[in-house]
Design a protein around this motif. Structure first.
Motif, PDB file in Angstrom:
ATOM      1  N   UNK A  83      -3.874  -3.048   4.385  1.00 12.24           N
ATOM      2  CA  UNK A  83      -2.846  -2.109   3.937  1.00 12.24           C
ATOM      3  C   UNK A  83      -3.536  -0.883   3.340  1.00 12.24           C
ATOM      4  N   UNK A  84      -3.080   0.288   3.746  1.00 15.55           N
ATOM      5  CA  UNK A  84      -3.733   1.529   3.337  1.00 15.55           C
ATOM      6  C   UNK A  84      -3.303   1.939   1.932  1.00 15.55           C
ATOM      7  N   UNK A  85      -4.286   2.241   1.107  1.00 17.29           N
ATOM      8  CA  UNK A  85      -4.043   2.821  -0.216  1.00 17.29           C
ATOM      9  C   UNK A  85      -4.710   4.194  -0.243  1.00 17.29           C
ATOM     10  N   UNK A  86      -3.923   5.217  -0.523  1.00 14.77           N
ATOM     11  CA  UNK A  86      -4.440   6.577  -0.597  1.00 14.77           C
ATOM     12  C   UNK A  86      -4.110   7.153  -1.961  1.00 14.77           C
ATOM     13  N   UNK A  87      -5.145   7.609  -2.653  1.00 13.97           N
ATOM     14  CA  UNK A  87      -4.980   8.180  -3.983  1.00 13.97           C
ATOM     15  C   UNK A  87      -5.312   9.665  -3.906  1.00 13.97           C
ATOM     16  N   UNK A  88      -4.330  10.497  -4.223  1.00 15.98           N
ATOM     17  CA  UNK A  88      -4.535  11.946  -4.161  1.00 15.98           C
ATOM     18  C   UNK A  88      -4.966  12.471  -5.522  1.00 15.98           C
ATOM     19  N   UNK A  89      -5.780  13.515  -5.473  1.00 18.57           N
ATOM     20  CA  UNK A  89      -6.290  14.080  -6.732  1.00 18.57           C
ATOM     21  C   UNK A  89      -5.357  15.141  -7.289  1.00 18.57           C
ATOM     22  N   UNK A 140      -9.165   8.788  -6.775  1.00 14.60           N
ATOM     23  CA  UNK A 140      -9.327   9.103  -5.355  1.00 14.60           C
ATOM     24  C   UNK A 140     -10.360   8.210  -4.661  1.00 14.60           C
ATOM     25  N   UNK A 141     -11.383   7.802  -5.379  1.00 11.60           N
ATOM     26  CA  UNK A 141     -12.389   6.931  -4.765  1.00 11.60           C
ATOM     27  C   UNK A 141     -11.892   5.516  -4.511  1.00 11.60           C
ATOM     28  N   UNK A 142     -10.689   5.197  -4.971  1.00 14.14           N
ATOM     29  CA  UNK A 142     -10.081   3.904  -4.641  1.00 14.14           C
ATOM     30  C   UNK A 142      -9.403   3.933  -3.276  1.00 14.14           C
ATOM     31  N   UNK A 143      -9.347   5.107  -2.664  1.00 16.92           N
ATOM     32  CA  UNK A 143      -8.743   5.228  -1.342  1.00 16.92           C
ATOM     33  C   UNK A 143      -9.499   4.375  -0.332  1.00 16.92           C
ATOM     34  N   UNK A 152     -11.839  -4.328   0.121  1.00 17.11           N
ATOM     35  CA  UNK A 152     -11.418  -3.014   0.592  1.00 17.11           C
ATOM     36  C   UNK A 152     -12.519  -2.364   1.413  1.00 17.11           C
ATOM     37  N   UNK A 153     -12.080  -1.463   2.288  1.00 18.34           N
ATOM     38  CA  UNK A 153     -13.025  -0.757   3.151  1.00 18.34           C
ATOM     39  C   UNK A 153     -12.632   0.705   3.224  1.00 18.34           C
ATOM     40  N   UNK A 154     -13.500   1.544   2.685  1.00 18.77           N
ATOM     41  CA  UNK A 154     -13.299   2.984   2.755  1.00 18.77           C
ATOM     42  C   UNK A 154     -13.839   3.499   4.085  1.00 18.77           C
ATOM     43  N   UNK A 193       0.820  -1.205   0.000  1.00 20.11           N
ATOM     44  CA  UNK A 193       0.000   0.000   0.000  1.00 20.11           C
ATOM     45  C   UNK A 193       0.855   1.256   0.000  1.00 20.11           C
ATOM     46  N   UNK A 194       0.187   2.397  -0.078  1.00 17.74           N
ATOM     47  CA  UNK A 194       0.920   3.652  -0.033  1.00 17.74           C
ATOM     48  C   UNK A 194       0.120   4.787  -0.611  1.00 17.74           C
ATOM     49  N   UNK A 195       0.822   5.893  -0.834  1.00 20.44           N
ATOM     50  CA  UNK A 195       0.209   7.101  -1.389  1.00 20.44           C
ATOM     51  C   UNK A 195       0.597   7.215  -2.855  1.00 20.44           C
ATOM     52  N   UNK A 196      -0.383   7.458  -3.694  1.00 25.48           N
ATOM     53  CA  UNK A 196      -0.133   7.574  -5.127  1.00 25.48           C
ATOM     54  C   UNK A 196      -1.039   8.652  -5.693  1.00 25.48           C
ATOM     55  N   UNK A 197      -0.579   9.301  -6.751  1.00 26.79           N
ATOM     56  CA  UNK A 197      -1.407  10.303  -7.405  1.00 26.79           C
ATOM     57  C   UNK A 197      -2.445   9.644  -8.300  1.00 26.79           C
ATOM     58  N   UNK A 198      -3.512  10.348  -8.537  1.00 26.51           N
ATOM     59  CA  UNK A 198      -4.554   9.845  -9.430  1.00 26.51           C
ATOM     60  C   UNK A 198      -3.945   9.509 -10.786  1.00 26.51           C
ATOM     61  N   UNK A 199      -4.350   8.367 -11.320  1.00 23.31           N
ATOM     62  CA  UNK A 199      -3.798   7.888 -12.579  1.00 23.31           C
ATOM     63  C   UNK A 199      -2.622   6.950 -12.411  1.00 23.31           C
ATOM     64  N   UNK A 200      -2.101   6.871 -11.203  1.00 19.93           N
ATOM     65  CA  UNK A 200      -0.952   6.020 -10.937  1.00 19.93           C
ATOM     66  C   UNK A 200      -1.324   4.566 -10.730  1.00 19.93           C
ATOM     67  N   UNK A 201      -0.309   3.782 -10.404  1.00 16.89           N
ATOM     68  CA  UNK A 201      -0.490   2.339 -10.229  1.00 16.89           C
ATOM     69  C   UNK A 201       0.122   1.882  -8.913  1.00 16.89           C
ATOM     70  N   UNK A 202      -0.440   0.817  -8.383  1.00 16.08           N
ATOM     71  CA  UNK A 202       0.118   0.138  -7.223  1.00 16.08           C
ATOM     72  C   UNK A 202      -0.094  -1.359  -7.386  1.00 16.08           C
ATOM     73  N   UNK A 203       0.794  -2.109  -6.794  1.00 19.03           N
ATOM     74  CA  UNK A 203       0.667  -3.570  -6.772  1.00 19.03           C
ATOM     75  C   UNK A 203       0.640  -4.020  -5.319  1.00 19.03           C
ATOM     76  N   UNK A 204      -0.365  -4.804  -4.988  1.00 21.08           N
ATOM     77  CA  UNK A 204      -0.516  -5.311  -3.625  1.00 21.08           C
ATOM     78  C   UNK A 204      -0.260  -6.812  -3.623  1.00 21.08           C
ATOM     79  N   UNK A 205       0.866  -7.241  -3.058  1.00 22.99           N
ATOM     80  CA  UNK A 205       1.100  -8.672  -2.907  1.00 22.99           C
ATOM     81  C   UNK A 205       0.623  -9.159  -1.539  1.00 22.99           C
TER      82      UNK A 205
END
Length: 122
Positions: free
Chosen positions: A116-122, A86-89, A37-39, A8-20
């Motif tokens: 694991x926290x995923x935060x997507x910034x706009x 951002x709504x994927x946060x 996931x739980x918002x 998990x982590x902080x990523x900008x909108x349009x970015x990618x993350x991989x969760x193993x």
């Protein structure tokens, strides 16, 4: 079964993350692995799961951006998230469902990772 999730982590909108997520313990009993996931203020919802035979189930709205894969030999499941919004946060939880025979019946067990926290910034 114990589940260890990461990625998990902080990523900008349009970015990618991989969760193993890696399972340990009685992994031979696992039938299904995946991610939920739980918002904040919301219930825990399905993201994607994959059975041992490779069949998958997705939240329909995520299917075009998210991919799930498993390595049964290594008892791992991976969630690739592209085009993040951002709504994927949310807090993302690894999940495993196991079953085994016991005294003429089939026993089932649901296990969860620590989240694991995923935060997507706009």
């Amino acid at each position: 079964v114990q589940l260890q999730a990461s990625g998990g982590g902080l990523v900008q909108a349009g970015g990618s993350l991989r969760l193993p997520c890696a399972a340990s313990g009685n992994t031979h009993r696992i039938n299904v692995m995946g991610w939920y996931r739980q918002a904040p203020g919301k219930q825990r919802d399905l993201v994607a799961i994959m059975s041992n035979d490779g069949s998958t189930k997705f939240e329909d709205s995520l299917k075009s951006r998210f991919t799930i894969s498993r390595d049964n030999a290594k008892s791992t499941v991976n969630l690739q998230m592209n085009g993040l919004k951002p709504e994927d946060t949310a807090v993302y939880y690894c999940h495993a469902r196991s079953s085994w025979p016991e005294r003429g019946q089939t026993r089932y067990l649901e296990e969860w990772g620590q989240g694991t926290q995923v935060t997507v910034s706009s």
